[in-house]
Design a protein around this motif. Sequence first.
Motif, PDB file in Angstrom:
ATOM      1  N   ALA A  22       0.831  -1.205   0.000  1.00 23.46           N
ATOM      2  CA  ALA A  22       0.000   0.000   0.000  1.00 23.46           C
ATOM      3  C   ALA A  22       0.868   1.258   0.000  1.00 23.46           C
ATOM      4  O   ALA A  22       0.559   2.232  -0.698  1.00 23.46           O
ATOM      5  N   LEU A  23       1.944   1.244   0.761  1.00 24.24           N
ATOM      6  CA  LEU A  23       2.846   2.398   0.795  1.00 24.24           C
ATOM      7  C   LEU A  23       3.520   2.618  -0.556  1.00 24.24           C
ATOM      8  O   LEU A  23       3.663   3.759  -1.010  1.00 24.24           O
ATOM      9  N   ILE A  24       3.892   1.547  -1.224  1.00 23.39           N
ATOM     10  CA  ILE A  24       4.475   1.664  -2.561  1.00 23.39           C
ATOM     11  C   ILE A  24       3.449   2.215  -3.543  1.00 23.39           C
ATOM     12  O   ILE A  24       3.760   3.071  -4.377  1.00 23.39           O
ATOM     13  N   ALA A  25       2.208   1.749  -3.457  1.00 23.21           N
ATOM     14  CA  ALA A  25       1.158   2.234  -4.355  1.00 23.21           C
ATOM     15  C   ALA A  25       0.897   3.720  -4.145  1.00 23.21           C
ATOM     16  O   ALA A  25       0.734   4.476  -5.108  1.00 23.21           O
ATOM     17  N   ALA A  44       8.696   6.284  -4.679  1.00 23.79           N
ATOM     18  CA  ALA A  44       8.505   4.837  -4.733  1.00 23.79           C
ATOM     19  C   ALA A  44       9.813   4.044  -4.743  1.00 23.79           C
ATOM     20  O   ALA A  44       9.889   3.014  -4.067  1.00 23.79           O
ATOM     21  N   PRO A  45      10.851   4.451  -5.466  1.00 24.06           N
ATOM     22  CA  PRO A  45      12.091   3.661  -5.421  1.00 24.06           C
ATOM     23  C   PRO A  45      12.694   3.554  -4.026  1.00 24.06           C
ATOM     24  O   PRO A  45      13.221   2.501  -3.655  1.00 24.06           O
ATOM     25  N   ILE A  46      12.583   4.607  -3.238  1.00 20.94           N
ATOM     26  CA  ILE A  46      13.105   4.566  -1.870  1.00 20.94           C
ATOM     27  C   ILE A  46      12.333   3.549  -1.046  1.00 20.94           C
ATOM     28  O   ILE A  46      12.915   2.736  -0.318  1.00 20.94           O
ATOM     29  N   VAL A  47      11.010   3.565  -1.172  1.00 20.74           N
ATOM     30  CA  VAL A  47      10.179   2.620  -0.412  1.00 20.74           C
ATOM     31  C   VAL A  47      10.421   1.189  -0.889  1.00 20.74           C
ATOM     32  O   VAL A  47      10.430   0.253  -0.086  1.00 20.74           O
ATOM     33  N   ILE A  48      10.667   1.002  -2.178  1.00 22.20           N
ATOM     34  CA  ILE A  48      10.945  -0.337  -2.699  1.00 22.20           C
ATOM     35  C   ILE A  48      12.255  -0.869  -2.134  1.00 22.20           C
ATOM     36  O   ILE A  48      12.352  -2.033  -1.737  1.00 22.20           O
ATOM     37  N   ILE A  53      15.036  -4.413   1.911  1.00 24.54           N
ATOM     38  CA  ILE A  53      15.942  -4.562   3.047  1.00 24.54           C
ATOM     39  C   ILE A  53      15.217  -5.171   4.248  1.00 24.54           C
ATOM     40  O   ILE A  53      15.731  -6.065   4.913  1.00 24.54           O
ATOM     41  N   LEU A  54      14.011  -4.697   4.531  1.00 22.33           N
ATOM     42  CA  LEU A  54      13.280  -5.168   5.707  1.00 22.33           C
ATOM     43  C   LEU A  54      12.715  -6.575   5.554  1.00 22.33           C
ATOM     44  O   LEU A  54      12.684  -7.336   6.511  1.00 22.33           O
ATOM     45  N   MET A  55      12.249  -6.912   4.356  1.00 25.87           N
ATOM     46  CA  MET A  55      11.514  -8.157   4.181  1.00 25.87           C
ATOM     47  C   MET A  55      12.304  -9.265   3.507  1.00 25.87           C
ATOM     48  O   MET A  55      11.837 -10.396   3.462  1.00 25.87           O
ATOM     49  N   GLY A  56      13.443  -8.967   2.979  1.00 20.04           N
ATOM     50  CA  GLY A  56      14.169  -9.983   2.226  1.00 20.04           C
ATOM     51  C   GLY A  56      13.859  -9.856   0.743  1.00 20.04           C
ATOM     52  O   GLY A  56      12.957  -9.131   0.337  1.00 20.04           O
ATOM     53  N   ILE A  66       3.253  -6.013  -6.381  1.00 22.93           N
ATOM     54  CA  ILE A  66       1.842  -5.723  -6.094  1.00 22.93           C
ATOM     55  C   ILE A  66       1.636  -4.217  -5.961  1.00 22.93           C
ATOM     56  O   ILE A  66       0.696  -3.649  -6.523  1.00 22.93           O
ATOM     57  N   GLY A  67       2.505  -3.552  -5.209  1.00 28.27           N
ATOM     58  CA  GLY A  67       2.351  -2.104  -5.023  1.00 28.27           C
ATOM     59  C   GLY A  67       2.524  -1.310  -6.298  1.00 28.27           C
ATOM     60  O   GLY A  67       1.788  -0.359  -6.549  1.00 28.27           O
ATOM     61  N   SER A  68       3.480  -1.701  -7.130  1.00 26.40           N
ATOM     62  CA  SER A  68       3.686  -0.991  -8.402  1.00 26.40           C
ATOM     63  C   SER A  68       2.540  -1.272  -9.365  1.00 26.40           C
ATOM     64  O   SER A  68       2.160  -0.404 -10.159  1.00 26.40           O
ATOM     65  N   GLY A  69       2.001  -2.468  -9.310  1.00 20.04           N
ATOM     66  CA  GLY A  69       0.866  -2.793 -10.174  1.00 20.04           C
ATOM     67  C   GLY A  69      -0.391  -2.028  -9.797  1.00 20.04           C
ATOM     68  O   GLY A  69      -1.149  -1.605 -10.657  1.00 20.04           O
TER      69      GLY A  69
END
Length: 71
Positions: A22-25, A44-48, A53-56, A66-69
Amino acid sequence: MSESVFVKRSSAKLALMAVMSALIAVTTTLAIPVPPPLSTITLAPIVIFVTGILMGRWLGLVSAAIGSGIG
C-alpha cells in the motif's frame, strides 16, 4: 540466510507485505513535477529499497510488484 530477521511469523509477513504494498502504491501515485525536459520524481524507489531490506529479497519482490501494479 534467506529469511529476514525482522519478519518471523507468516501472519506478520502477510501484514507487513500488505502495508508495504500500500505504501508503494501511494508513493507511486504521488509525483513531484519538475521542468519539462525531465520526468516526474516519485518516492517509490526509496520505499521499494526499504521493503527489500526489511523483508528480504523474495517477499520484497512480491510486495513491490503488487504495489507498483496497483499504483
